[in-house]
Scaffold this active site. Structure first.
Site, PDB file in Angstrom:
ATOM      1  N   ARG A   1      11.918 -49.600  23.549  1.00 55.95           N
ATOM      2  CA  ARG A   1      11.493 -48.277  23.842  1.00 55.95           C
ATOM      3  C   ARG A   1      12.221 -47.192  22.772  1.00 55.95           C
ATOM      4  O   ARG A   1      11.292 -46.314  22.550  1.00 55.95           O
ATOM      5  CB  ARG A   1      12.012 -48.196  25.192  1.00 55.95           C
ATOM      6  CG  ARG A   1      11.031 -48.606  26.331  1.00 55.95           C
ATOM      7  CD  ARG A   1      11.667 -48.954  27.767  1.00 55.95           C
ATOM      8  NE  ARG A   1      12.474 -47.789  28.464  1.00 55.95           N
ATOM      9  CZ  ARG A   1      13.269 -47.602  29.335  1.00 55.95           C
ATOM     10  NH1 ARG A   1      13.817 -48.635  29.900  1.00 55.95           N
ATOM     11  NH2 ARG A   1      13.743 -46.268  29.899  1.00 55.95           N
TER      12      ARG A   1
ATOM     13  N   ARG B   1      15.021 -50.042  37.659  1.00 53.57           N
ATOM     14  CA  ARG B   1      13.763 -50.055  37.025  1.00 53.57           C
ATOM     15  C   ARG B   1      13.765 -51.682  36.201  1.00 53.57           C
ATOM     16  O   ARG B   1      14.720 -51.977  35.574  1.00 53.57           O
ATOM     17  CB  ARG B   1      13.575 -49.117  35.820  1.00 53.57           C
ATOM     18  CG  ARG B   1      12.656 -47.908  36.850  1.00 53.57           C
ATOM     19  CD  ARG B   1      12.781 -46.674  35.899  1.00 53.57           C
ATOM     20  NE  ARG B   1      12.105 -46.900  34.505  1.00 53.57           N
ATOM     21  CZ  ARG B   1      12.197 -45.908  33.665  1.00 53.57           C
ATOM     22  NH1 ARG B   1      12.280 -44.587  34.043  1.00 53.57           N
ATOM     23  NH2 ARG B   1      11.746 -46.222  32.362  1.00 53.57           N
TER      24      ARG B   1
ATOM     25  N   ARG C   1       3.347 -38.626  23.942  1.00 54.07           N
ATOM     26  CA  ARG C   1       3.932 -39.293  23.578  1.00 54.07           C
ATOM     27  C   ARG C   1       3.412 -39.841  22.053  1.00 54.07           C
ATOM     28  O   ARG C   1       4.253 -40.656  21.264  1.00 54.07           O
ATOM     29  CB  ARG C   1       4.306 -40.660  24.143  1.00 54.07           C
ATOM     30  CG  ARG C   1       5.676 -40.773  25.032  1.00 54.07           C
ATOM     31  CD  ARG C   1       5.765 -41.984  25.639  1.00 54.07           C
ATOM     32  NE  ARG C   1       6.907 -42.654  26.134  1.00 54.07           N
ATOM     33  CZ  ARG C   1       7.545 -42.295  27.269  1.00 54.07           C
ATOM     34  NH1 ARG C   1       7.013 -41.347  28.134  1.00 54.07           N
ATOM     35  NH2 ARG C   1       8.582 -43.068  27.515  1.00 54.07           N
TER      36      ARG C   1
ATOM     37  N   ARG D   1      21.603 -46.726  35.157  1.00 57.42           N
ATOM     38  CA  ARG D   1      20.892 -45.792  36.003  1.00 57.42           C
ATOM     39  C   ARG D   1      20.085 -46.556  37.388  1.00 57.42           C
ATOM     40  O   ARG D   1      19.895 -47.705  37.307  1.00 57.42           O
ATOM     41  CB  ARG D   1      19.654 -45.550  35.296  1.00 57.42           C
ATOM     42  CG  ARG D   1      18.562 -44.589  36.184  1.00 57.42           C
ATOM     43  CD  ARG D   1      17.520 -44.149  35.214  1.00 57.42           C
ATOM     44  NE  ARG D   1      16.605 -44.750  34.257  1.00 57.42           N
ATOM     45  CZ  ARG D   1      15.937 -44.646  33.445  1.00 57.42           C
ATOM     46  NH1 ARG D   1      15.549 -43.642  33.205  1.00 57.42           N
ATOM     47  NH2 ARG D   1      15.105 -45.583  32.476  1.00 57.42           N
TER      48      ARG D   1
ATOM     49  N   LYS E   1      15.160 -36.685  30.424  1.00 52.56           N
ATOM     50  CA  LYS E   1      14.029 -35.888  30.763  1.00 52.56           C
ATOM     51  C   LYS E   1      13.897 -35.870  32.421  1.00 52.56           C
ATOM     52  O   LYS E   1      13.449 -34.605  32.885  1.00 52.56           O
ATOM     53  CB  LYS E   1      12.771 -36.370  30.361  1.00 52.56           C
ATOM     54  CG  LYS E   1      13.045 -36.728  28.297  1.00 52.56           C
ATOM     55  CD  LYS E   1      11.668 -37.238  28.103  1.00 52.56           C
ATOM     56  CE  LYS E   1      11.499 -38.737  28.430  1.00 52.56           C
ATOM     57  NZ  LYS E   1      12.474 -39.547  27.951  1.00 52.56           N
TER      58      LYS E   1
HETATM   59  P1  AP5 Z   1      17.114 -40.078  32.933  1.00 58.16           P
HETATM   60  O1  AP5 Z   1      17.194 -38.561  33.290  1.00 58.16           O
HETATM   61  O2  AP5 Z   1      16.464 -40.913  33.837  1.00 58.16           O
HETATM   62  O3  AP5 Z   1      16.278 -40.105  31.396  1.00 58.16           O
HETATM   63  P2  AP5 Z   1      14.758 -40.105  30.964  1.00 58.16           P
HETATM   64  O4  AP5 Z   1      14.925 -39.241  29.672  1.00 58.16           O
HETATM   65  O5  AP5 Z   1      14.020 -39.565  32.146  1.00 58.16           O
HETATM   66  O6  AP5 Z   1      14.648 -41.462  30.573  1.00 58.16           O
HETATM   67  P3  AP5 Z   1      13.379 -42.630  31.006  1.00 58.16           P
HETATM   68  O7  AP5 Z   1      13.935 -43.957  30.642  1.00 58.16           O
HETATM   69  O8  AP5 Z   1      13.181 -42.288  32.314  1.00 58.16           O
HETATM   70  O9  AP5 Z   1      12.296 -42.130  29.793  1.00 58.16           O
HETATM   71  P4  AP5 Z   1      11.361 -43.317  29.234  1.00 58.16           P
HETATM   72  O10 AP5 Z   1      10.865 -42.169  28.275  1.00 58.16           O
HETATM   73  O11 AP5 Z   1      11.781 -44.410  28.715  1.00 58.16           O
HETATM   74  O12 AP5 Z   1      10.751 -43.495  30.663  1.00 58.16           O
HETATM   75  P5  AP5 Z   1       9.013 -43.133  31.253  1.00 58.16           P
HETATM   76  O13 AP5 Z   1       9.414 -43.561  32.741  1.00 58.16           O
HETATM   77  O14 AP5 Z   1       8.746 -41.874  30.838  1.00 58.16           O
HETATM   78  O15 AP5 Z   1      18.494 -40.121  32.636  1.00 58.16           O
HETATM   79  C1  AP5 Z   1      18.907 -41.896  32.304  1.00 58.16           C
HETATM   80  C2  AP5 Z   1      20.213 -42.041  32.976  1.00 58.16           C
HETATM   81  O16 AP5 Z   1      21.366 -41.171  32.480  1.00 58.16           O
HETATM   82  C3  AP5 Z   1      20.411 -41.548  34.384  1.00 58.16           C
HETATM   83  O17 AP5 Z   1      20.927 -42.280  35.042  1.00 58.16           O
HETATM   84  C4  AP5 Z   1      20.825 -40.178  34.580  1.00 58.16           C
HETATM   85  O18 AP5 Z   1      21.804 -39.727  35.693  1.00 58.16           O
HETATM   86  C5  AP5 Z   1      21.918 -40.158  33.232  1.00 58.16           C
HETATM   87  N1  AP5 Z   1      21.932 -38.998  32.522  1.00 58.16           N
HETATM   88  C6  AP5 Z   1      20.937 -38.014  32.382  1.00 58.16           C
HETATM   89  N2  AP5 Z   1      21.413 -36.736  31.662  1.00 58.16           N
HETATM   90  C7  AP5 Z   1      22.803 -37.015  31.404  1.00 58.16           C
HETATM   91  C8  AP5 Z   1      23.774 -36.385  30.596  1.00 58.16           C
HETATM   92  N3  AP5 Z   1      23.592 -35.311  29.920  1.00 58.16           N
HETATM   93  N4  AP5 Z   1      24.909 -37.032  30.557  1.00 58.16           N
HETATM   94  C9  AP5 Z   1      25.290 -38.274  31.209  1.00 58.16           C
HETATM   95  N5  AP5 Z   1      24.211 -38.801  31.794  1.00 58.16           N
HETATM   96  C10 AP5 Z   1      23.148 -38.420  31.706  1.00 58.16           C
HETATM   97  O19 AP5 Z   1       8.320 -44.552  30.487  1.00 58.16           O
HETATM   98  C11 AP5 Z   1       8.460 -45.741  30.931  1.00 58.16           C
HETATM   99  C12 AP5 Z   1       7.398 -46.640  30.177  1.00 58.16           C
HETATM  100  O20 AP5 Z   1       6.075 -46.067  30.681  1.00 58.16           O
HETATM  101  C13 AP5 Z   1       7.388 -46.438  28.622  1.00 58.16           C
HETATM  102  O21 AP5 Z   1       8.180 -47.263  27.970  1.00 58.16           O
HETATM  103  C14 AP5 Z   1       5.876 -46.583  28.417  1.00 58.16           C
HETATM  104  O22 AP5 Z   1       5.333 -47.952  28.348  1.00 58.16           O
HETATM  105  C15 AP5 Z   1       5.267 -46.176  29.760  1.00 58.16           C
HETATM  106  N6  AP5 Z   1       4.608 -44.821  29.349  1.00 58.16           N
HETATM  107  C16 AP5 Z   1       5.148 -43.638  30.142  1.00 58.16           C
HETATM  108  N7  AP5 Z   1       4.387 -42.269  29.546  1.00 58.16           N
HETATM  109  C17 AP5 Z   1       3.645 -42.858  28.425  1.00 58.16           C
HETATM  110  C18 AP5 Z   1       2.939 -42.132  27.643  1.00 58.16           C
HETATM  111  N8  AP5 Z   1       2.735 -40.830  27.701  1.00 58.16           N
HETATM  112  N9  AP5 Z   1       2.253 -42.970  26.580  1.00 58.16           N
HETATM  113  C19 AP5 Z   1       2.319 -44.090  26.755  1.00 58.16           C
HETATM  114  N10 AP5 Z   1       3.117 -44.788  27.445  1.00 58.16           N
HETATM  115  C20 AP5 Z   1       3.852 -44.217  28.484  1.00 58.16           C
END
Ligand code: AP5
Ligand code: ZN
Length: 217
Positions: A172, A161, A88, A127, A13
């Site tokens: 997660r 992270r 979410r 990552r 994402k």
């Molecule tokens: P990356 O692009 O970083 O993946 P992502 O989908 O953004 O993953 P996140 O881990 O950031 O998502 P998340 O939903 O857990 O975290 P968030 O910060 O939202 O890609 C991952 C890796 O793979 C990278 O190294 C990239 O280079 C590689 N890659 C990408 N695409 C690829 C491909 N096609 N092929 C190969 N490699 C690839 O949330 C964190 C925490 O915050 C949550 O756990 C929760 O506690 C809280 N939170 C955030 N938003 C909310 C909400 N709306 N409600 C409640 N809690 C929330």
């Protein structure tokens, strides 16, 4: 346009939202980034969110909706936004619809990045991010050209992270399946759902997303 990127942790994402931002001039709004900034700044919301995030659970709807609403009010968001990691839960999706309706807007599309759980562990554990410009990398899938040096800005401080460890990733993923996956149905019922095979390489996923976004315009 108001685009939503749906998908489990590690689906790509953030990676894709950053590319869409550059290509289409949309603003990336990542609630994860906003919460990490609140934690780093030690705000009241940040204090409450810290332990929840470290455990890999979802932060309360109340906190997340408030943080997003404040950011969406920014004048830059008028150009259009890509929501990365929000909504979410069904409560968040309903709050978003209500928030947009206030200004005569609505969700343009919700794009589901479809992946397999097993691959996500590998993506997340490799990552890292440039501390200077925020560019994201991966040990195997997207390494820097020169080890330890950011391709984009030349920065040499890389960060990983706190919640990117195998144990937290499992929670997660579980939170995603229980609380977020129902949104696929929510947007499907409203005729707003698009799906992309996100098991493909980064460039192929970008191509598919570009085609969808161009179609909307
Ligand atoms: P990356 O692009 O970083 O993946 P992502 O989908 O953004 O993953 P996140 O881990 O950031 O998502 P998340 O939903 O857990 O975290 P968030 O910060 O939202 O890609 C991952 C890796 O793979 C990278 O190294 C990239 O280079 C590689 N890659 C990408 N695409 C690829 C491909 N096609 N092929 C190969 N490699 C690839 O949330 C964190 C925490 O915050 C949550 O756990 C929760 O506690 C809280 N939170 C955030 N938003 C909310 C909400 N709306 N409600 C409640 N809690 C929330
Ligand atoms: Zn950089």
């Amino acid at each position: 346009a108001v685009l939503i990127l749906l998908g489990p942790p590690g689906a790509g994402k953030g990676t894709q939202a950053r590319k869409l931002e550059q290509e289409f001039g949309l603003v990336q709004l990542s609630t994860g980034d906003m919460l990490r900034a609140a934690v780093a700044a030690g705000t009241e919301a940040g204090k409450q969110a810290k332990s929840v995030m470290e455990a890999g659970q979802l932060v309360s709807d109340e906190i997340v909706i408030a943080i997003l609403r404040e950011r969406m009010d920014g004048p830059d968001c008028r150009r259009g936004v890509i929501l990365d990691g929000f909504p979410r839960t069904t409560v968040q999706a309903e709050a978003l619809d209500a928030m947009l309706a206030e200004s005569g807007q609505s969700v343009s599309a919700a794009i589901s990045l479809e992946v397999e759980d097993e691959a996500m562990i590998e993506r997340i554990s490799g990552r890292f991010t440039c501390a200077t410009c925020g560019e994201g990398y991966h040990d195997s899938f997207k390494p820097t050209r020169v080890p330890g040096v950011c391709d984009k800005c030349g920065g040499t401080e890389m960060i990983r992270r706190a919640d990117d460890n195998a144990e937290t990733v499992a929670s997660r993923l579980a939170a995603y399946h229980e609380q977020t996956e129902p949104l696929i149905r929510y947007y499907g019922d409203r005729g707003l759902l698009k799906s992309v095979d996100a098991m493909q390489g980064i460039e192929a996923v970008t191509r598919d997303l570009d085609a969808i976004v161009r179609d909307l315009a």
